[in-house]
Design an enzyme around this catalytic site. Structure first.
Site, PDB file in Angstrom:
ATOM      1  CE  LYS A 115     -47.115 -39.802  15.801  1.00  0.00           C
ATOM      2  NZ  LYS A 115     -46.232 -39.924  14.622  1.00  0.00           N
ATOM      3  CG  HIS A 117     -50.843 -41.178  16.665  1.00  0.00           C
ATOM      4  ND1 HIS A 117     -50.922 -39.978  17.333  1.00  0.00           N
ATOM      5  CD2 HIS A 117     -50.386 -40.889  15.423  1.00  0.00           C
ATOM      6  CE1 HIS A 117     -50.551 -38.995  16.533  1.00  0.00           C
ATOM      7  NE2 HIS A 117     -50.207 -39.526  15.368  1.00  0.00           N
TER       8      HIS A 117
END
Length: 227
Positions: A115, A117
Site C-alpha cells: 500500500k 498511501h
C-alpha cells in the site's frame, strides 16, 4: 487435536457443503473427487464455531509442545486472502479459550501488494518482532504457494514461523517422486511444525462407500505410501 474436534470440523464443513464431491481441478492442475472451500463457512454462528476450532487446535498444540505457559508471546499471521479472516477469527476465539486463560494473542496479515498511501507497506496489524509466529491458512494440498510465502517471510521480513495451522490437510504429495505428503515434507524442510484441525483421514468415516472409495483411490495415487 482430539478425534472429537476433528469430527466436529468435518461435520461443520459437510453441513455447509464446504466439502464438495464430484470432479474438481485443483490449483495445482491435479484432478480431485472432492474439494474444500472454506468460503462456504460464512454465516455468523458458523464462523464463530470455526474460530473456536482453530483456537482449540492452537491451544492443544501449545499444550502438546510445552509452550502453554506464555501464550501472550504468540502472533497469528494470516495469509492472503482466505487466511486473513481465519487468523482474526482464531485470534478472537483464543481470548475465550479456557486453556489459553484469556491470553491477548495478537494477529497480523500480509497484503499481496504494498500500500503506497496511509500507513503503507505489506504488513497490517501487530508488530511481529520478538513474537513466535503461527501462520494461519485454510487448506494444505501441495504446499507450493506456501513455500514461496515462507521464503518471502524469511527474506523480506526476517520472520521464521514456529508453525503453520491449517483447517484441513489433504495429505497429498507435492510431486510424484516425493516420499511423503506435503505437510510433513514442509515441516522438515522449513523446520517448523505443520498442524491441522482435521485431515482427509478424518473425513473418510463420514462418507458413503462410493465417495470413500473415490477418495481412497485419489490418495493411493497422490498421497504418501502411508498416511
Amino acid at each position: 487435536m482430539s478425534g472429537a474436534a476433528a469430527r466436529a470440523f468435518i461435520q461443520l464443513a459437510l453441513r455447509h457443503q464446504a466439502l464438495g464431491f464430484g470432479s474438481f481441478t485443483l490449483k495445482s492442475g491435479r484432478r480431485s473427487p472432492y474439494f474444500f472451500n472454506v468460503g462456504l463457512l460464512n454465516a455468523g454462528a458458523t464462523l464463530a464455531e470455526l474460530g473456536r476450532l482453530y483456537a482449540g487446535r492452537l491451544a492443544a498444540y501449545l499444550e502438546e509442545s510445552g509452550q502453554l505457559a506464555a501464550p501472550e508471546g504468540f502472533m497469528l499471521l494470516g495469509l492472503p486472502y482466505k487466511g486473513i479472516p481465519l487468523a482474526a477469527l482464531a485470534c478472537a476465539a483464543a481470548a475465550a479459550d479456557e486453556r489459553l486463560r484469556g491470553a491477548d494473542i495478537s494477529y497480523a496479515y500480509l497484503r499481496k501488494e504494498a500500500k503506497e498511501h496511509g500507513e503503507g507497506g505489506l504488513l497490517v496489524g501487530g508488530e511481529p518482532g520478538g513474537r513466535r509466529i503461527i501462520v494461519i491458512d485454510d487448506v494444505l494440498t501441495t504446499g507450493k504457494a506456501l513455500q514461496i510465502t515462507l521464503k518471502h517471510l524469511r527474506d523480506v521480513w526476517r520472520i521464521k514461523p514456529l508453525a503453520l495451522l491449517a483447517a484441513f490437510d489433504r495429505l497429498e504429495r507435492t510431486a510424484p517422486e516425493d516420499e511423503d505428503c506435503a505437510s510433513r515434507l514442509l515441516a522438515r524442510r522449513e523446520e517448523m511444525d505443520v498442524i491441522s484441525i482435521a485431515t482427509v483421514r478424518d473425513l473418510l468415516p463420514e462418507l458413503e462407500e462410493r465417495q470413500r472409495e473415490e477418495i481412497e483411490r485419489h490418495l493411493a495415487e497422490h498421497g504418501p505410501a502411508a498416511v
